[in-house]
Design an enzyme around this catalytic site. Structure first.
Site, mmCIF file in Angstrom:
data_model
loop_
_atom_site.group_PDB
_atom_site.id
_atom_site.type_symbol
_atom_site.label_atom_id
_atom_site.label_comp_id
_atom_site.label_asym_id
_atom_site.label_seq_id
_atom_site.Cartn_x
_atom_site.Cartn_y
_atom_site.Cartn_z
ATOM 1 N N HIS A 199 0.885 -1.080 -0.007
ATOM 2 C CA HIS A 199 -0.146 -0.138 0.022
ATOM 3 C C HIS A 199 0.951 1.298 0.086
ATOM 4 C CE1 HIS A 199 -3.515 2.571 0.904
ATOM 5 N NE2 HIS A 199 -4.170 1.626 0.545
ATOM 6 N N HIS A 200 0.335 2.164 -0.768
ATOM 7 C CA HIS A 200 1.116 3.528 -1.003
ATOM 8 C C HIS A 200 1.211 4.325 0.176
ATOM 9 C CE1 HIS A 200 3.444 6.193 -3.192
ATOM 10 N NE2 HIS A 200 2.955 6.451 -4.454
ATOM 11 N N SER A 201 0.360 3.932 1.230
ATOM 12 C CA SER A 201 0.499 4.758 2.318
ATOM 13 C C SER A 201 1.607 4.383 3.347
ATOM 14 C CB SER A 201 -0.868 4.369 3.342
ATOM 15 O OG SER A 201 -0.986 3.091 3.676
#
Length: 455
Positions: free
Chosen positions: A138-140
């Site tokens: 996930h890009h978070s």
């Protein structure tokens, strides 16, 4: 557990079935000499046997169905590796086409927020006996530069090494994670004066950017891009295309024209996009504008989270001549970079947020259909390894990035450098960007045109 930085939290808040917010990579490996037919299974089994885990790979939203789950992470102490790591086989004849189709389907599915936000797929069955690994996270949790740094730590320059760790294994130089017990009051006191000065400078910086755009400056501001077939609402299915080019070919063009390697990358993409849009009878009269991520990390920063800004570049797709197109792109990039160097890192991030503001606005139903886009496409060049790397004797033979597409931005081009090569990964909305693989042919033709014009 700890709260996410605002820029990291955006990737969780903006996620939906149509907009998965993970990034990925498809890696190709040539098995070591003497590897048997069960090599892929052996690699898979070696992965799931490595239970020691970097904190980043334990992160999951603290409450997946509530608002708090979008801004706070918790460390999962019992990670089910047999869920996260999967072994797959391609249908015969196992061509690259079948591999890309499989990776496209996997990339279009959401990560389970009840578990740590990553998956890895070991894929066997390619007719040339290579092995593929598709890894998404996930890009978070991280940006592309951090992801590449973590990958490089798992690989070795020694083809005889057999002690390479799994991507999730702890490392001596650990990236910062988003999970922390709380802020450091002393650090806040030390940085307080600088922070106040930076925040005070945000409004003047935004005004300065707007004024330059209004005066006809070459520094592009938001809402100046033409509408294109890429600036439409999208669905959840993806297409992925990938190809490799020798870096020497682009470097020769850069040397002959006195431009930067990344200017040639952008010109190569611009020529390909122009031909693709002409083929679709959809080329705008005004030039396409691309968003180009730039890293804000200081030298020695080991990564973790996201530390990037965005500059805008004129792709000159209204110009048929490849050299004039390259000159326009190089000039546009120079102007934007000089402007970004004149502001502080916090102000640079604010400018990036202004440039990316239409992404948030596009999530408003109907907005993407009618509003003027800030840019038409995102093109990102992420520096990768500079020498051949191996995983337990298997040579890395391709490092293709997969990225995010959103309402209003149906196509993303991301590339990674690798030991004298550039590996391009094109991610598109399956419906809005038909025949995505045609762009690969146009990329080759565009580079050939530049080579001929500068020979």
């Amino acid at each position: 557990m700890g709260f996410l930085a605002p820029i990291d939290s955006v990737f969780l808040l903006g996620e939906s079935r149509e907009h998965p917010m993970h990034v990925g990579g498809m890696h190709l490996y040539v098995p070591p000499e003497g590897a048997g037919p069960d090599y892929a299974r052996e690699m898979y089994e070696s992965f799931i046997a490595q239970h020691e885990m970097h904190p980043l790979y334990r992160n999951r939203p603290v409450n997946p169905v509530g608002t708090l789950g979008n801004i706070r992470m918790v460390q999962d102490q019992d990670v089910d590796l047999e869920y996260h790591v999967r072994l797959s086989a391609l249908p015969r004849p196992g061509r690259v086409r079948e591999l890309l189709a499989l990776v496209s389907r996997i990339h279009g599915t959401l990560l389970d927020r009840h578990r740590p936000l990553w998956e890895m797929h070991v894929i066997e069955g390619l007719e040339d006996n290579r092995l593929a690994i598709y890894h998404k996270i996930h890009h978070s949790l991280l940006d592309g530069i951090t992801a590449l740094k973590m990958l490089e730590r798992t690989l070795s320059t020694d083809p005889d090494a057999r002690d390479c760790p799994a991507p999730w294994s702890p490392h001596e130089k650990r990236p910062r994670t988003n999970s922390r017990s709380g802020p450091n009051p002393l650090a806040l006191l030390r940085s307080g004066a600088d922070l106040i000065g930076d925040v005070a400078g945000l409004a003047p910086t935004a005004v300065r950017l707007a004024n330059q755009a209004l005066r006809g400056s070459d520094v592009l501001g938001p809402m100046q891009a033409p509408r294109s077939m890429f600036n439409v609402p999208i669905g959840g299915a993806r297409r992925f295309a990938a190809q490799t080019w020798p870096m020497d070919r682009l470097s020769s063009v850069a040397k002959a024209t006195g431009t930067k390697l990344n200017d040639v990358v952008l010109a190569m993409c611009a020529g390909a996009l122009r031909e693709y849009l002409l083929e679709q009878s959809a080329l705008p009269d005004d030039p396409l504008i691309t968003a180009v991520p730039v890293s804000l990390r200081a030298p020695g920063d080991q990564g973790g989270g996201n530390a990037v800004s965005i500059i805008l570049c004129n792709l000159a797709t209204d110009q048929a001549d490849p050299v004039r197109r390259l000159e326009t792109i190089a000039h546009s990039m120079r102007q934007s970079k000089e402007f970004m160097r004149s502001v502080t890192p916090l102000q640079a991030m604010a400018i990036g947020a202004v440039n990316m503001s239409s992404i948030a606005l596009n999530q408003i139903p109907g907005y993407a259909r009618f509003a003027q886009p800030s840019f038409n496409i995102l093109i990102s060049n992420v520096p990768g390894p500079t020498e051949d790397l191996f995983y337990n004797g298997a040579r890395l033979d391709g490092l293709y990035p997969l990225s995010i597409v959103l309402d209003g931005f149906a196509l993303n081009i991301t590339l990674t450098s690798r030991a004298g090569y550039l590996d391009f990964g094109l991610t598109g909305d399956r419906h809005s960007v038909p025949h995505l693989q045609r762009l690969l042919t146009h990329l080759e033709d565009s580079l050939t045109d530049l080579e001929k014009a500068t020979a």
